[in-house]
Design a protein around this motif. Sequence first.
Motif, PDB file in Angstrom:
ATOM      1  N   VAL A  54       0.870  -1.173   0.000  1.00 35.61           N
ATOM      2  CA  VAL A  54       0.000   0.000   0.000  1.00 35.61           C
ATOM      3  C   VAL A  54       0.908   1.225   0.000  1.00 35.61           C
ATOM      4  N   ALA A  55       0.598   2.188  -0.913  1.00 32.44           N
ATOM      5  CA  ALA A  55       1.395   3.407  -1.004  1.00 32.44           C
ATOM      6  C   ALA A  55       0.461   4.619  -0.995  1.00 32.44           C
ATOM      7  N   PHE A  56       0.838   5.638  -0.227  1.00 32.34           N
ATOM      8  CA  PHE A  56       0.099   6.896  -0.191  1.00 32.34           C
ATOM      9  C   PHE A  56       0.967   7.955  -0.836  1.00 32.34           C
ATOM     10  N   GLU A  57       0.352   8.734  -1.771  1.00 33.29           N
ATOM     11  CA  GLU A  57       1.088   9.788  -2.469  1.00 33.29           C
ATOM     12  C   GLU A  57       0.294  11.093  -2.402  1.00 33.29           C
ATOM     13  N   ASN A  58       1.021  12.189  -2.523  1.00 34.27           N
ATOM     14  CA  ASN A  58       0.426  13.533  -2.530  1.00 34.27           C
ATOM     15  C   ASN A  58      -0.375  13.805  -1.262  1.00 34.27           C
TER      16      ASN A  58
ATOM     17  N   SER B 185      -5.113  13.123  -1.893  1.00 32.06           N
ATOM     18  CA  SER B 185      -4.033  12.141  -1.917  1.00 32.06           C
ATOM     19  C   SER B 185      -4.416  10.961  -2.811  1.00 32.06           C
ATOM     20  N   GLU B 186      -3.393  10.227  -3.204  1.00 31.47           N
ATOM     21  CA  GLU B 186      -3.594   9.053  -4.040  1.00 31.47           C
ATOM     22  C   GLU B 186      -3.149   7.823  -3.245  1.00 31.47           C
ATOM     23  N   THR B 187      -3.946   6.790  -3.302  1.00 28.10           N
ATOM     24  CA  THR B 187      -3.625   5.536  -2.623  1.00 28.10           C
ATOM     25  C   THR B 187      -3.483   4.450  -3.677  1.00 28.10           C
ATOM     26  N   THR B 188      -2.400   3.720  -3.574  1.00 29.35           N
ATOM     27  CA  THR B 188      -2.165   2.627  -4.507  1.00 29.35           C
ATOM     28  C   THR B 188      -2.056   1.328  -3.714  1.00 29.35           C
ATOM     29  N   VAL B 189      -2.855   0.350  -4.108  1.00 26.68           N
ATOM     30  CA  VAL B 189      -2.788  -0.981  -3.488  1.00 26.68           C
ATOM     31  C   VAL B 189      -2.239  -1.924  -4.541  1.00 26.68           C
ATOM     32  N   GLU B 190      -1.279  -2.715  -4.123  1.00 25.66           N
ATOM     33  CA  GLU B 190      -0.593  -3.591  -5.080  1.00 25.66           C
ATOM     34  C   GLU B 190      -0.552  -5.010  -4.518  1.00 25.66           C
TER      35      GLU B 190
ATOM     36  N   SER C  59       1.098  -8.717  -5.476  1.00 26.96           N
ATOM     37  CA  SER C  59       2.022  -9.365  -6.407  1.00 26.96           C
ATOM     38  C   SER C  59       2.306 -10.779  -5.931  1.00 26.96           C
TER      39      SER C  59
END
Length: 173
Positions: free
Chosen positions: A83-87, A98-103, A105
């Motif tokens: 999980v990554a939080f940006e801006n 803000s932007e949240t990215t869930v990955e 893999s």
Amino acid sequence: MFSLLWRALVPLIVTAGGLAAPPGLALAQPPAGRPDASALTLDAALRRALASHPDLAIAAAGVEAAEGRIRQAGLRPNPELGVAFENFSGDLEGARESETTVELSNRFEVGGKRQARLEVARADRLVAEEDLRTARLDLWRDLQTDFVLALAAQRQLALAEETLALAREVAAT
């Protein structure tokens, strides 16, 4: 003298299942006038040493650890979640922008990597088993040497006591 005692009293018997001590081999009879509180046989000393020697416990733990590495090497890689939080500006109002990215893999192994990992782990277990066997043989060798030295010292003491008794007898006459 030592090698004669060695060959005569403490032969190393290697059997298919491991090591065995000659039956009934014990430290010499106690000198006259001394009680035989605890005659220790080579077989009893070996059993005691095999049951409680720390070097053997360490080597046995190494075998167990190697078996665990074999089990681990046979498993597929675990999936990973990121999980990554940006801006994100740090205040609550900025959280809307803000932007949240869930990955998610998962690694797919190709080219026999798992099989190679298993082979390495199995080879490590063989090394650990040989280390355990070597530790047992080292212990057996050291035990035999110490046992023979103790036996020789006990015989020397008995001879010295006999010599002293004879000397006293001669001096009294």
